[in-house]
Motif scaffolding. Structure first.
Motif, mmCIF file in Angstrom:
data_model
loop_
_atom_site.group_PDB
_atom_site.id
_atom_site.type_symbol
_atom_site.label_atom_id
_atom_site.label_comp_id
_atom_site.label_asym_id
_atom_site.label_seq_id
_atom_site.Cartn_x
_atom_site.Cartn_y
_atom_site.Cartn_z
ATOM 1 N N VAL A 16 0.857 -1.175 0.000
ATOM 2 C CA VAL A 16 0.000 0.000 0.000
ATOM 3 C C VAL A 16 0.896 1.228 0.000
ATOM 4 O O VAL A 16 1.629 1.466 0.954
ATOM 5 N N GLU A 66 -7.654 2.238 -1.874
ATOM 6 C CA GLU A 66 -8.378 1.147 -1.210
ATOM 7 C C GLU A 66 -8.336 1.286 0.305
ATOM 8 O O GLU A 66 -9.305 0.964 1.000
ATOM 9 N N ASN A 223 -1.174 -1.554 -5.579
ATOM 10 C CA ASN A 223 -1.288 -2.352 -4.362
ATOM 11 C C ASN A 223 -0.316 -3.518 -4.274
ATOM 12 O O ASN A 223 -0.090 -4.046 -3.177
#
Length: 370
Positions: A16, A66, A223
């Motif tokens: 992340v 996200e 990601n």
């Protein structure tokens, strides 16, 4: 194990990372320049059409946060509606209200284009179409992209939200990945088939489904690949660019015009890869970085206004040299090959100057208010 700890465990190893906003603004700048080139330099149209719109969907997928919106998809959808759909409605409304004026001064002529003066009832209906994402005034035709983008990123956010719940229930990240993969591939296939069959849906829903793989690719890159730019190689980018040039010489790919081929997905990825490398190089130069980043920040405004600027150039030029008849026989956006340098400079420059001035005025207004 509680739900919070499980979330930490199953997300272990996922990279992340916060996006480099300057880099991604440069990417948007490259994309919007390609849009203007595709609408003003016909010899380059096939080339830029191979990847320029997939590039914007890819960027949106990468910029999806996200960590912030993964469990709040409707917050994200609301944000995208406010930031994109509302702008689309406003721009369409402006051009709808001025449609008859533009028609009367000869800005809407062209073979194969159904253009006529709107009645009051038709103006109201067109405004309603704009609210639903179905309007597409000729002079801002490039904004078809806006509702398709909102629908696509909304669909992706819902898919990710459901996949996260499945990940928690099963305790496996592979389940999350597999669910996303199935959804994206199925939607992409449905969208492709609809476009290929010339089945157009309201708000370009068919296109929003077809572009899901581009969005997902950007999402995966953010990601699951840490500092991806170290893997972007100049020789590979050059090879990718050559392939795009060779293939695009024979094929025009246009989602909105129903020109699609099975190889369009890998071809677009090659074009995107080349753009990733170009952005990497441009970021190292302060001048180029500043210019392209500025264009990226104003990309929506440029998307909305450049066609009008191009057509205005044609209108003035044709009047000056007594060749107004040409506008009746040439489709939008441009009519004169000899004006390509002017189209590019003015098509990019005029909206940029207007955008910068508007920002200055807003800042002065805020300062005066404070």
């Amino acid at each position: 194990m509680d739900k919070i700890n499980l979330r930490k465990d199953i997300r272990a190893g996922i990279s992340v990372q916060r996006p480099d906003r300057e880099y991604w603004n440069i990417m948007k700048g490259i994309g919007i320049i390609c849009v203007v080139i595709g609408h003003s330099w016909m010899q380059m149209q096939n080339f830029v059409y191979a990847f320029h719109m997939p590039l914007f969907f890819f960027i949106s997928g990468y910029l999806y946060d996200e960590e912030k919106y993964g469990d709040q998809p409707f917050v994200y959808i609301s944000r995208r509606i406010r930031s994109v759909w509302i702008k689309y409605m406003v721009w369409e409304a402006v051009f709808i209200l001025f449609h008859n004026f533009f028609y009367r001064i000869g800005m809407l002529y062209g073979v194969g284009i159904e253009s006529y003066e709107y009645s009051k009832r038709e103006i109201v209906l067109e405004l309603a179409e704009a609210v639903l994402g179905c309007a597409n005034e000729l002079l801002i035709g490039a904004l078809w992209f806006a509702p398709a983008l909102v629908l696509a990123v909304s669909g992706m956010s819902l898919i990710i939200a459901v996949s996260r719940k499945l990940e928690i229930l099963t305790g496996g990240i592979l389940v999350k990945f597999f669910f996303q993969f199935i959804c994206v591939m199925v939607l992409g296939a449905i969208g492709y088939i609809l476009i290929m069959s010339h089945q157009d849906f309201p708000a370009f829903m068919h296109i929003s489904m077809a572009v899901m793989p581009y969005l997902w690719l950007g999402y995966l890159l953010r990601n699951y690949v840490r500092d991806f730019t170290q893997y972007v190689n100049g020789f590979v980018a050059l090879a990718a660019l050559i392939v795009v040039i060779i293939v695009s010489r024979r094929y025009l790919i246009s989602l909105v015009n129903n020109y699609v081929y099975p190889f369009m997905y890998p071809l677009a990825v090659l074009g995107i890869y080349a753009c990733l490398y170009l952005a990497k190089i441009l970021k190292k130069n302060n001048l180029f970085s500043t210019i392209f980043s500025l264009l990226g920040k104003e990309s929506f405004f440029l998307m909305a206004t450049h066609l009008f600027v191009l057509r205005l150039i044609d209108r003035i030029y044709s009047m000056r040299y007594g060749e107004e008849w040409i506008l009746y026989y040439v489709k939008l956006p441009v009519a004169f090959d000899e004006l390509v340098p002017l189209y590019l400079v003015m098509g990019i420059g005029v909206p940029t100057i207007i955008w910068c001035l508007s920002k200055k005025v807003k800042n002065i207004g805020r300062y005066a208010k404070n």
